[in-house]
Design a protein around this motif. Structure first.
Motif: not given
Length: 507
Positions: A133-138, A397-404, A406-416, A459-463
């Protein structure tokens, strides 16, 4: 570098003692291409750049980061193709992929009745099939992997599903998966955990349980191959140490257990999971003593002793790949132990057994001559008995943890849409999804496949908002993998509402 529109330049940057990044800069000052492969500080960075406009482009070579040591590099222009030659090379590559692929639904869910002759050809030699899998959250990646796994179980005799997931947790779930025990709160707790692959793994557990209830003499097992998330193993070993070895051993164990707990907790948020050498050494001592004392302890404690042996192996693995290898002792990587677990499952199941292996593309890949990944180790041991299918996407889109954070939140990112030159761009001219497979040793590859090509890698981290160019890694597609599944658009998996808040570790 003066190029006309449609020209393609091939450059080689040889690194000598320093890891570099190569940027291609347009006259406007914008970076239109950034290239870095996992070659480390020695070896070639191979860059192919197709000009979107007629212009003078600048090549900038820079260290990977400020911590890089001083080193040298040599830049060479290998060749330049004009627009017509470039188009021909791409067309040949697309035709080759078309010949070796079949359309699949854009959802990734493979219908039971579908015909996939290229896949069946690949499976003739394959004993272990890695599905990446190319992302952990699709969402679509999980659906594709689950539907393909069901097909492999129903049609091709695969009876082991090895998952890049907790060995301790899936061992606890084994009686439920086999149909021996009903669902309980403790079972549910271990199914609904984490965020990586939660939905598809839960669906897999229920589907395999249903299969096993219907086929009690032909069961499928789910095997966790990751030593992380090991709370159950710590509890099992702690109970036996108290019963078998007394107060002094318990005192030492409590210190080690606290270290392991602090490290394991951080693996949930990609934090500081380092384990000190004293904890590693104690676990190795316990492992040795359980082996030596086996006859007596087995007679006294029966299955409780067997469980403690298994738990100790898991904890030794975890402590080993999370501790420093600078002390001159033997150390192994996480990928080493995942490959080892897969091979052990095959050995225990018998010489005719076959396994599906779920992990990120970064772990199923088998780079030529490299044993740095679990896939590379399996290819080294099994030869063409191990095959890997990369799973990637054009955009979405995919889910990943926001790096650095403070609350290690998960967020959705999208790529063109993937840019020119990327592996996904070969598929993008066709609207449908596709599964291509070419086997262990493809012959007469088109020229396009002769150099590393970028493919999505998250990976598991992506801003969110990160430059899309950072979401790629180079692969020699036809030799690093034996097939690829392409999905034009992917959507994010749901973000679980029970995300734990785990503070940074204090040392």
């Amino acid at each position: 570098m003066k190029l006309e529109r449609g020209d393609t330049a091939l450059l080689v940057v040889r690194q000598v003692g320093v890891d570099v990044v190569v940027d291609v800069i347009a006259p406007s000052g914008n970076v239109v291409g950034s290239f870095d492969s996992p070659t480390g500080r020695n070896g070639d960075e191979i860059i192919e750049f197709e000009a979107s406009d007629s212009a003078d482009y600048t090549i900038r070579v820079r260290p990977f980061d400020e911590k890089e040591p001083s080193g040298q590099y040599r830049l060479e222009f290998s060749s330049v193709r004009n627009a017509e030659q470039t188009a021909k090379v791409i067309e040949q590559a697309q035709e080759w992929l078309l010949e070796n692929s079949r359309s699949i639904p854009v959802s990734g869910i493979i219908p039971e009745s579908s015909s996939l002759p290229t896949l069946e050809g690949l499976l003739r030699e394959t004993r272990v099939l890695g599905i990446g899998e190319a992302t952990h959250g699709s969402r679509e990646f999980g659906d594709f992997r689950l539907s393909l796994t069901r097909r492999l179980i129903e049609r091709n005799g695969y009876r082991i599903v090895a998952i890049e997931g907790s060995e301790s947790r899936f061992r606890y779930l084994a009686p439920y998966v086999s149909g021996e025990v009903p669902k309980s709160d403790e079972i549910t707790k271990r199914i609904e955990v984490g965020w990586i692959g939660r939905r598809s793994q839960a669906d897999l557990v229920e589907w395999v349980r249903s299969w096993n209830i219907k086929h009690p003499m032909d069961q499928v097992q789910i095997v966790g191959i990751d030593a992380q998330d090991n709370e159950d193993s710590r509890e099992i070993l702690g109970r036996l140490i108290e019963k078998a070895y007394g107060e002094n051993a318990v005192k030492r164990w409590k210190e080690v257990a606290a270290e392991l707990n602090a490290a394991d907790e951080q693996t949930q948020v990609f934090g500081d999971s380092g384990v000190n050498s004293a904890a590693r050494q104690f676990l190795l001592e316990v492992k040795a003593m359980l082996d030596v004392d086996g006859p007596l302890l087995r007679a006294r404690f029966g299955t409780e002793f067997e469980a403690a042996q298994q738990a100790t192996e898991t904890l030794v693995e975890f402590a080993d790949f999370n501790s420093s290898g600078d002390d001159g002792t033997i150390h192994h990587s996480r990928d080493w132990y995942m490959a080892n677990r897969i091979l052990r499952a095959l050995q225990e199941a018998g010489p005719e057994s076959r396994a599906v292996y779920w992990a990120h593309n970064a772990h199923v890949v088998h780079p030529s001559g490299s044993t740095a990944t679990a896939g590379g180790l399996l290819r080294d041991v099994l030869g063409c008995g191990y095959s890997a299918i990369a799973v990637t996407f054009g955009q979405g889109g995919f889910v990943a943890q926001i790096p650095n954070d403070a609350e290690d939140r998960l967020a959705v990112s999208t790529l063109p849409p993937a840019p020119k030159g990327a592996i996904e761009a070969l598929f993008s001219r066709r609207p449908e999804a596709a599964l291509a497979a070419w086997g262990c040793q493809p012959q007469q590859l088109p020229e396009w496949f002769a150099i590393p090509r970028r493919m999505h890698w998250v990976g598991g981290l992506f801003k969110p908002g990160t430059d899309a160019a950072e979401a790629f890694r180079p692969f020699m597609l036809a030799s690093d993998f034996d097939g690829v599944a392409y999905l034009p658009t992917v959507t994010p998996d749901p973000i679980p509402g029970d995300r734990p808040l785990i503070p940074a570790r204090k040392r």
